[in-house]
Design a protein around this motif. Structure first.
Motif, PDB file in Angstrom:
ATOM      1  N   UNK A  37       9.634  -3.347  25.511  1.00 38.96           N
ATOM      2  CA  UNK A  37       8.759  -3.160  24.354  1.00 38.96           C
ATOM      3  C   UNK A  37       7.469  -2.429  24.737  1.00 38.96           C
ATOM      4  N   UNK A  38       7.029  -2.573  25.977  1.00 43.01           N
ATOM      5  CA  UNK A  38       5.761  -1.968  26.391  1.00 43.01           C
ATOM      6  C   UNK A  38       5.900  -0.536  26.891  1.00 43.01           C
ATOM      7  N   UNK A  39       7.110  -0.093  27.198  1.00 42.34           N
ATOM      8  CA  UNK A  39       7.284   1.234  27.779  1.00 42.34           C
ATOM      9  C   UNK A  39       6.835   2.343  26.831  1.00 42.34           C
ATOM     10  N   UNK A  40       7.275   2.307  25.582  1.00 44.33           N
ATOM     11  CA  UNK A  40       6.922   3.365  24.621  1.00 44.33           C
ATOM     12  C   UNK A  40       5.426   3.418  24.323  1.00 44.33           C
ATOM     13  N   UNK A  41       4.742   2.285  24.110  1.00 44.00           N
ATOM     14  CA  UNK A  41       3.285   2.359  23.911  1.00 44.00           C
ATOM     15  C   UNK A  41       2.556   2.998  25.087  1.00 44.00           C
ATOM     16  N   UNK A  42       2.964   2.649  26.301  1.00 41.72           N
ATOM     17  CA  UNK A  42       2.320   3.208  27.490  1.00 41.72           C
ATOM     18  C   UNK A  42       2.544   4.718  27.571  1.00 41.72           C
ATOM     19  N   UNK A  43       3.776   5.146  27.311  1.00 41.86           N
ATOM     20  CA  UNK A  43       4.082   6.578  27.347  1.00 41.86           C
ATOM     21  C   UNK A  43       3.332   7.312  26.238  1.00 41.86           C
ATOM     22  N   UNK A  44       3.238   6.702  25.059  1.00 41.09           N
ATOM     23  CA  UNK A  44       2.526   7.318  23.939  1.00 41.09           C
ATOM     24  C   UNK A  44       1.051   7.533  24.278  1.00 41.09           C
ATOM     25  N   UNK A  45       0.408   6.528  24.871  1.00 42.73           N
ATOM     26  CA  UNK A  45      -0.997   6.660  25.263  1.00 42.73           C
ATOM     27  C   UNK A  45      -1.158   7.719  26.355  1.00 42.73           C
ATOM     28  N   UNK A  46      -0.217   7.743  27.292  1.00 46.03           N
ATOM     29  CA  UNK A  46      -0.249   8.731  28.370  1.00 46.03           C
ATOM     30  C   UNK A  46      -0.143  10.141  27.796  1.00 46.03           C
ATOM     31  N   UNK A  47       0.812  10.357  26.891  1.00 48.37           N
ATOM     32  CA  UNK A  47       0.980  11.684  26.306  1.00 48.37           C
ATOM     33  C   UNK A  47      -0.258  12.077  25.510  1.00 48.37           C
ATOM     34  N   UNK A  48      -0.819  11.130  24.751  1.00 49.07           N
ATOM     35  CA  UNK A  48      -2.010  11.416  23.975  1.00 49.07           C
ATOM     36  C   UNK A  48      -3.160  11.857  24.861  1.00 49.07           C
ATOM     37  N   UNK A  49      -3.347  11.141  25.971  1.00 52.00           N
ATOM     38  CA  UNK A  49      -4.416  11.495  26.906  1.00 52.00           C
ATOM     39  C   UNK A  49      -4.211  12.904  27.456  1.00 52.00           C
ATOM     40  N   UNK A  50      -2.983  13.200  27.887  1.00 48.39           N
ATOM     41  CA  UNK A  50      -2.684  14.502  28.468  1.00 48.39           C
ATOM     42  C   UNK A  50      -2.914  15.619  27.457  1.00 48.39           C
ATOM     43  N   UNK A  51      -2.403  15.443  26.251  1.00 46.44           N
ATOM     44  CA  UNK A  51      -2.471  16.500  25.228  1.00 46.44           C
ATOM     45  C   UNK A  51      -3.899  16.740  24.771  1.00 46.44           C
ATOM     46  N   UNK A  52      -4.599  15.667  24.421  1.00 48.95           N
ATOM     47  CA  UNK A  52      -5.960  15.842  23.892  1.00 48.95           C
ATOM     48  C   UNK A  52      -6.922  16.344  24.964  1.00 48.95           C
ATOM     49  N   UNK A  53      -6.799  15.832  26.173  1.00 43.13           N
ATOM     50  CA  UNK A  53      -7.679  16.272  27.244  1.00 43.13           C
ATOM     51  C   UNK A  53      -7.490  17.755  27.533  1.00 43.13           C
ATOM     52  N   UNK A  54      -6.229  18.178  27.605  1.00 40.13           N
ATOM     53  CA  UNK A  54      -5.943  19.581  27.881  1.00 40.13           C
ATOM     54  C   UNK A  54      -6.387  20.474  26.723  1.00 40.13           C
ATOM     55  N   UNK A  55      -6.154  20.006  25.485  1.00 41.47           N
ATOM     56  CA  UNK A  55      -6.522  20.796  24.307  1.00 41.47           C
ATOM     57  C   UNK A  55      -8.029  20.993  24.213  1.00 41.47           C
ATOM     58  N   UNK A  56      -8.789  20.021  24.690  1.00 38.55           N
ATOM     59  CA  UNK A  56     -10.251  20.100  24.635  1.00 38.55           C
ATOM     60  C   UNK A  56     -10.843  20.773  25.866  1.00 38.55           C
ATOM     61  N   UNK A  57      -9.968  21.256  26.740  1.00 40.91           N
ATOM     62  CA  UNK A  57     -10.434  22.013  27.895  1.00 40.91           C
ATOM     63  C   UNK A  57     -10.956  21.178  29.038  1.00 40.91           C
ATOM     64  N   UNK A  58     -10.590  19.894  29.076  1.00 43.01           N
ATOM     65  CA  UNK A  58     -11.018  19.040  30.184  1.00 43.01           C
ATOM     66  C   UNK A  58     -10.303  19.473  31.464  1.00 43.01           C
ATOM     67  N   UNK A  59     -11.040  19.539  32.534  1.00 40.55           N
ATOM     68  CA  UNK A  59     -10.487  20.024  33.800  1.00 40.55           C
ATOM     69  C   UNK A  59      -9.839  18.880  34.577  1.00 40.55           C
ATOM     70  N   UNK A  60      -8.536  18.942  34.740  1.00 36.99           N
ATOM     71  CA  UNK A  60      -7.810  17.989  35.570  1.00 36.99           C
ATOM     72  C   UNK A  60      -6.467  18.610  35.925  1.00 36.99           C
ATOM     73  N   UNK A  61      -5.879  18.127  36.991  1.00 39.89           N
ATOM     74  CA  UNK A  61      -4.559  18.614  37.371  1.00 39.89           C
ATOM     75  C   UNK A  61      -3.524  17.631  36.865  1.00 39.89           C
ATOM     76  N   UNK A  62      -2.514  18.147  36.182  1.00 42.84           N
ATOM     77  CA  UNK A  62      -1.529  17.298  35.517  1.00 42.84           C
ATOM     78  C   UNK A  62      -0.839  16.352  36.489  1.00 42.84           C
ATOM     79  N   UNK A  63      -0.623  16.783  37.738  1.00 45.19           N
ATOM     80  CA  UNK A  63       0.103  15.935  38.685  1.00 45.19           C
ATOM     81  C   UNK A  63      -0.738  14.784  39.220  1.00 45.19           C
ATOM     82  N   UNK A  64      -2.063  14.915  39.181  1.00 45.70           N
ATOM     83  CA  UNK A  64      -2.902  13.769  39.535  1.00 45.70           C
ATOM     84  C   UNK A  64      -2.651  12.615  38.582  1.00 45.70           C
ATOM     85  N   UNK A  65      -2.627  12.945  37.293  1.00 46.28           N
ATOM     86  CA  UNK A  65      -2.396  11.928  36.264  1.00 46.28           C
ATOM     87  C   UNK A  65      -0.959  11.432  36.324  1.00 46.28           C
TER      88      UNK A  65
END
Length: 212
Positions: free
Chosen positions: A90-118
């Motif tokens: 039950x917890x796997x999908x919420x965790x993945x959803x939050x992870x994807x949200x972080x990746x997408x929004x951070x990248x869209x807003x131009x935040x500097x990070x390397x995807x493989x670190x995350x």
């Protein structure tokens, strides 16, 4: 099983949909096309519309969560499972959803990070967590290493998952340590660790397939 844990399922569904709320708060700052896919070297190589990223992906993950919950609950052997195993599903999908949200929004807003670190951080924590859960899993067709020999032999299932638990723990720690590597080496080490965590338990199960 669903009726027993309907409160938890409701809470985790809300968590799965949290990226929608965050997306609405950031709506005016987000470009019309946002990054939703990254290549092997960590570069953005795929985009989706803002509407799909904000609404579509969390809704898809929420639907997938309920599908997993229903499928797990209707597994004829799931009643013998330790509750922590069912809750982990039950917890796997919420965790993945939050992870994807972080990746997408951070990248869209131009935040500097390397995807493989995350990714290494996410995968490392996930495998360390799953190493605890998989050791408690009983034979079933929903959770665990579901191959011919484990499903047909309870002893084979038990020894295979005990080994997998140890390997996944070490693998999870190794994934976390990948953060210390140069970025060009991270994907190769990450894929290698994933293959080791997958292949060794399967080979071990095959070798012991005739034991009772």
């Amino acid at each position: 099983m669903i009726k027993k844990h309907i409160k938890l399922l409701t809470i985790t569904t809300i968590i799965t949909l949290v990226p929608i709320i965050i997306g609405l708060l950031l709506w005016n700052k987000l470009p019309e096309s946002v990054p939703t896919h990254w290549g092997f070297k960590g570069e953005v190589n795929g985009y989706s519309s803002k509407r799909f990223a904000v609404f579509g992906l969390p809704l898809i993950m929420s639907a997938l969560q309920w599908i997993c919950a229903v499928a797990t609950s209707h597994d004829p052997k799931i009643t013998v499972q330790h509750e922590s195993v069912w809750k982990s599903v039950i917890w796997i999908c919420p965790i993945i959803s939050l992870y994807m949200g972080f990746m997408i929004y951070s990248s869209a807003l131009g935040k500097s990070f390397h995807v493989y670190n995350v990714l290494c951080l996410f995968m490392g924590i996930l495998f360390i967590y799953l190493s605890r859960i998989i050791a408690a899993a009983k034979p079933n067709r929903t959770i665990g290493i579901r191959i011919k020999w484990t499903l047909s032999n309870e002893k084979n299932w038990s020894i295979t998952h005990r080994l997998a638990s140890r390997i996944w723990l070490v693998g999870g720690i190794a994934m976390l340590l990948c953060i210390l590597l140069p970025h060009n080496l991270m994907p190769w080490f990450l894929v290698s660790i994933l293959l080791i965590c997958t292949i060794i338990p399967v080979i071990y199960s095959f070798i012991h397939r005739n034991e009772h």
